[in-house]
Scaffold this motif. Structure first.
Motif, short mmCIF file in Angstrom:
data_model
loop_
_atom_site.label_atom_id
_atom_site.label_comp_id
_atom_site.label_asym_id
_atom_site.label_seq_id
_atom_site.Cartn_x
_atom_site.Cartn_y
_atom_site.Cartn_z
N PRO A 87 -9.57 79.17 82.28
CA PRO A 87 -9.80 80.45 81.58
C PRO A 87 -10.05 80.26 80.09
O PRO A 87 -9.63 79.27 79.47
CB PRO A 87 -8.49 81.20 81.81
CG PRO A 87 -7.46 80.10 81.85
CD PRO A 87 -8.13 78.98 82.60
N ASP A 88 -10.74 81.23 79.51
CA ASP A 88 -10.91 81.29 78.05
C ASP A 88 -9.71 81.97 77.40
O ASP A 88 -9.39 81.68 76.25
CB ASP A 88 -12.18 82.07 77.72
CG ASP A 88 -13.41 81.50 78.39
OD1 ASP A 88 -13.82 80.40 78.03
OD2 ASP A 88 -13.94 82.17 79.31
N TYR A 89 -9.07 82.89 78.15
CA TYR A 89 -7.96 83.68 77.62
C TYR A 89 -6.79 83.69 78.59
O TYR A 89 -6.98 83.63 79.82
CB TYR A 89 -8.39 85.14 77.37
CG TYR A 89 -9.21 85.31 76.11
CD1 TYR A 89 -8.61 85.66 74.90
CD2 TYR A 89 -10.58 85.07 76.12
CE1 TYR A 89 -9.36 85.80 73.75
CE2 TYR A 89 -11.33 85.19 74.97
CZ TYR A 89 -10.71 85.56 73.77
OH TYR A 89 -11.45 85.67 72.62
N LEU A 90 -5.60 83.78 78.02
CA LEU A 90 -4.39 84.01 78.79
C LEU A 90 -3.78 85.34 78.35
O LEU A 90 -3.72 85.63 77.16
CB LEU A 90 -3.36 82.90 78.55
CG LEU A 90 -3.71 81.51 79.06
CD1 LEU A 90 -2.62 80.52 78.65
CD2 LEU A 90 -3.88 81.51 80.58
N ALA A 91 -3.35 86.13 79.32
CA ALA A 91 -2.56 87.33 79.03
C ALA A 91 -1.10 86.92 79.18
O ALA A 91 -0.66 86.55 80.27
CB ALA A 91 -2.90 88.44 80.00
N VAL A 92 -0.36 86.97 78.09
CA VAL A 92 1.00 86.44 78.07
C VAL A 92 1.98 87.52 77.63
O VAL A 92 1.80 88.14 76.58
CB VAL A 92 1.11 85.22 77.13
CG1 VAL A 92 2.55 84.76 77.00
CG2 VAL A 92 0.23 84.08 77.64
N GLN A 122 9.13 71.84 79.11
CA GLN A 122 7.91 72.65 79.19
C GLN A 122 7.37 72.93 77.80
O GLN A 122 8.13 73.21 76.88
CB GLN A 122 8.19 73.97 79.90
CG GLN A 122 8.58 73.84 81.35
CD GLN A 122 7.38 73.56 82.25
OE1 GLN A 122 6.24 73.63 81.80
NE2 GLN A 122 7.66 73.23 83.49
N LYS A 123 6.05 72.86 77.66
CA LYS A 123 5.44 73.16 76.37
C LYS A 123 5.48 74.66 76.10
O LYS A 123 5.41 75.49 77.01
CB LYS A 123 3.97 72.71 76.35
CG LYS A 123 3.79 71.22 76.16
CD LYS A 123 2.32 70.88 75.99
CE LYS A 123 2.15 69.40 75.73
NZ LYS A 123 0.71 69.03 75.55
N ASP A 124 5.58 75.01 74.82
CA ASP A 124 5.40 76.38 74.39
C ASP A 124 4.01 76.84 74.83
O ASP A 124 3.03 76.10 74.69
CB ASP A 124 5.54 76.44 72.86
CG ASP A 124 5.23 77.78 72.29
OD1 ASP A 124 4.03 78.09 72.13
OD2 ASP A 124 6.17 78.54 72.02
N ILE A 125 3.90 78.06 75.35
CA ILE A 125 2.63 78.54 75.90
C ILE A 125 1.54 78.59 74.84
O ILE A 125 0.36 78.37 75.12
CB ILE A 125 2.81 79.92 76.58
CG1 ILE A 125 1.54 80.30 77.36
CG2 ILE A 125 3.17 80.99 75.56
CD1 ILE A 125 1.24 79.40 78.54
N PHE A 126 1.91 78.85 73.59
CA PHE A 126 0.91 78.90 72.52
C PHE A 126 0.34 77.50 72.24
O PHE A 126 -0.86 77.34 72.05
CB PHE A 126 1.53 79.49 71.26
CG PHE A 126 1.97 80.92 71.41
CD1 PHE A 126 1.08 81.96 71.26
CD2 PHE A 126 3.28 81.23 71.73
CE1 PHE A 126 1.46 83.28 71.41
CE2 PHE A 126 3.70 82.54 71.88
CZ PHE A 126 2.79 83.57 71.73
N ALA A 127 1.22 76.50 72.23
CA ALA A 127 0.77 75.13 72.02
C ALA A 127 -0.08 74.67 73.21
O ALA A 127 -1.10 73.99 73.02
CB ALA A 127 1.97 74.20 71.83
N PHE A 128 0.34 75.03 74.41
CA PHE A 128 -0.42 74.68 75.61
C PHE A 128 -1.83 75.25 75.52
O PHE A 128 -2.83 74.57 75.78
CB PHE A 128 0.30 75.20 76.84
CG PHE A 128 -0.46 75.00 78.13
CD1 PHE A 128 -0.32 73.84 78.87
CD2 PHE A 128 -1.34 75.98 78.60
CE1 PHE A 128 -1.03 73.65 80.06
CE2 PHE A 128 -2.05 75.80 79.78
CZ PHE A 128 -1.89 74.63 80.50
N ALA A 129 -1.92 76.52 75.15
CA ALA A 129 -3.23 77.17 75.07
C ALA A 129 -4.10 76.52 74.00
O ALA A 129 -5.29 76.26 74.23
CB ALA A 129 -3.05 78.66 74.77
N ALA A 130 -3.52 76.25 72.84
CA ALA A 130 -4.30 75.62 71.76
C ALA A 130 -4.82 74.26 72.19
O ALA A 130 -5.96 73.88 71.88
CB ALA A 130 -3.43 75.50 70.51
#
Length: 367
Positions: free
Chosen positions: A202-207, A220-228
């Motif tokens: 995906p290009d975007y995550l709804a979190v 587990q990685k922080d979701i923001f770091a994972f996305a970046a």
């Protein structure tokens, strides 16, 4: 680029979409509704107030409007469409979702049904394309039988220019399965998320994220770091925990919700939980100020300062809420402030969890 009210710089997210960091979540304006046998709307919505709120948001610099086909079963989309018809299309970023409404199809992710839903969404929003289109949930049928078709259909939409970018849901602590699936039978949501992320790209995550969200599990990685790390942007929903973090609910005068309102089944809106929340917010009031606007600023900045690859989505039912939300952002929190908020709300979150499950049973008791 900055807007004229808060001085907040716009953010350029995935797909080159430039957005005000405070987007407008449009679930609430869909009004009261039911889906999957559950209340899933907001009984406090009023169409005239909703339109004034949308217009106020645009005039104050907001340009990201997020909705879904199931929010009022098209009603939210149609209200936004009335705004879209009056402004330049390239001045707004439109996001919608598919996956929670089945209609007469065998499954919400059946490709023909997805095409029908997108066509209807575009008509409702009075546009020829979406900037972001989300797969609204992770239920792709038994053995994921509809997953491949859903991915292929989304890519076909993208190739045809009907959507610019594709989104999916991030790990969701309070997913619908908590209503009807025993705790011991629930999936590892993080493993499930990673599997789907690798399939969908995906290009975007709804979190779902706010100051009451606990830290990720160990390792587990922080979701923001994972996305970046993966070049993915995030739209943060419920940054104010649906108003609970603003202190607007008085436990001595608890809110009354009508039929079709999802809050009827949420324990955190009961008097007992509101007492816990009211007391838990006291340290924040003492440090940052007692008003709703003070606590709103803290809650929004807590989310926005986690990462630059994200925008928050803040809902509303009254236009004055829009003004408060957009004008609350401004002076950032210091690192010490962030730590204080995390520690204070962490204690509050643990107290709420200790009081029972977030969903109420049919008798109105925590599950």
């Amino acid at each position: 680029m900055s807007d004229t009210t808060s001085g907040q710089p716009y953010r350029t997210l995935a797909g080159g979409l430039t957005v005000h960091p405070v987007g407008i979540g449009c679930w609430a304006i869909g009004g009261p509704d039911n889906n999957l046998g559950l209340p899933m709307g907001w009984s406090t919505a009023d169409d005239a107030a909703s339109m004034r709120g949308l217009e106020a948001a645009y005039s104050l610099g907001a340009n990201l409007f997020d909705t879904a086909d199931v929010y009022g079963h098209g009603h939210s989309e149609r209200l936004i469409g009335r705004l879209v018809a009056t402004v330049p299309r390239d001045s707004v970023v439109l996001s919608s979702k598919v996956g929670y409404f089945t209609g007469t199809a065998a499954h919400a992710y059946e490709p023909h049904h997805m095409r029908h839903q997108l066509e209807t969404t575009l008509k409702n929003l009075r546009t020829d394309h979406l900037d972001i289109y989300f797969l609204h949930n992770a239920a792709f049928g038994e053995d994921d039988r509809y997953l491949d078709g859903a991915i292929e259909t989304m890519r076909a939409f993208q190739s045809a220019g009907l959507i610019k970018t594709i989104g999916m849901r991030g790990p969701h602590r309070f997913a619908t399965e908590r209503v009807h699936v025993p705790k011991e039978q629930r999936q590892d949501k993080h493993a499930r998320f990673r599997y789907l992320f690798d399939r969908i790209h995906p290009d975007y995550l709804a979190v779902r994220f706010n100051a009451l969200t606990p830290p990720p599990p160990a390792g587990q990685k922080d979701i923001f770091a994972f996305a970046a790390e993966h070049g993915t942007s995030i739209l943060v929903n419920k940054p104010l925990s649906q108003g609970l973090l603003t202190g607007k609910y008085d436990p001595a005068d608890p809110p009354v919700f009508q039929a079709g309102d999802h809050r009827l089944r949420k324990a955190w809106f009961t008097p007992a939980a509101l007492e816990i929340i009211d007391e838990g917010l006291r340290p924040l009031r003492e440090r940052f100020g007692p008003s709703t606007a003070d606590l709103t600023r803290v809650a929004l900045h807590y989310c926005l300062q986690h990462a630059d690859n994200a925008a928050v989505l803040v809902g509303f039912t009254r236009p004055e809420q829009v003004s408060t939300n957009l004008q609350a952002v401004g002076e950032p929190l210091s690192p010490e402030d962030i730590d204080f908020v995390r520690e204070t709300t962490g204690r509050l979150q643990q107290q709420l969890d200790a009081a029972g499950e977030v969903f109420l049973d049919e008798k109105g008791s925590p599950q």
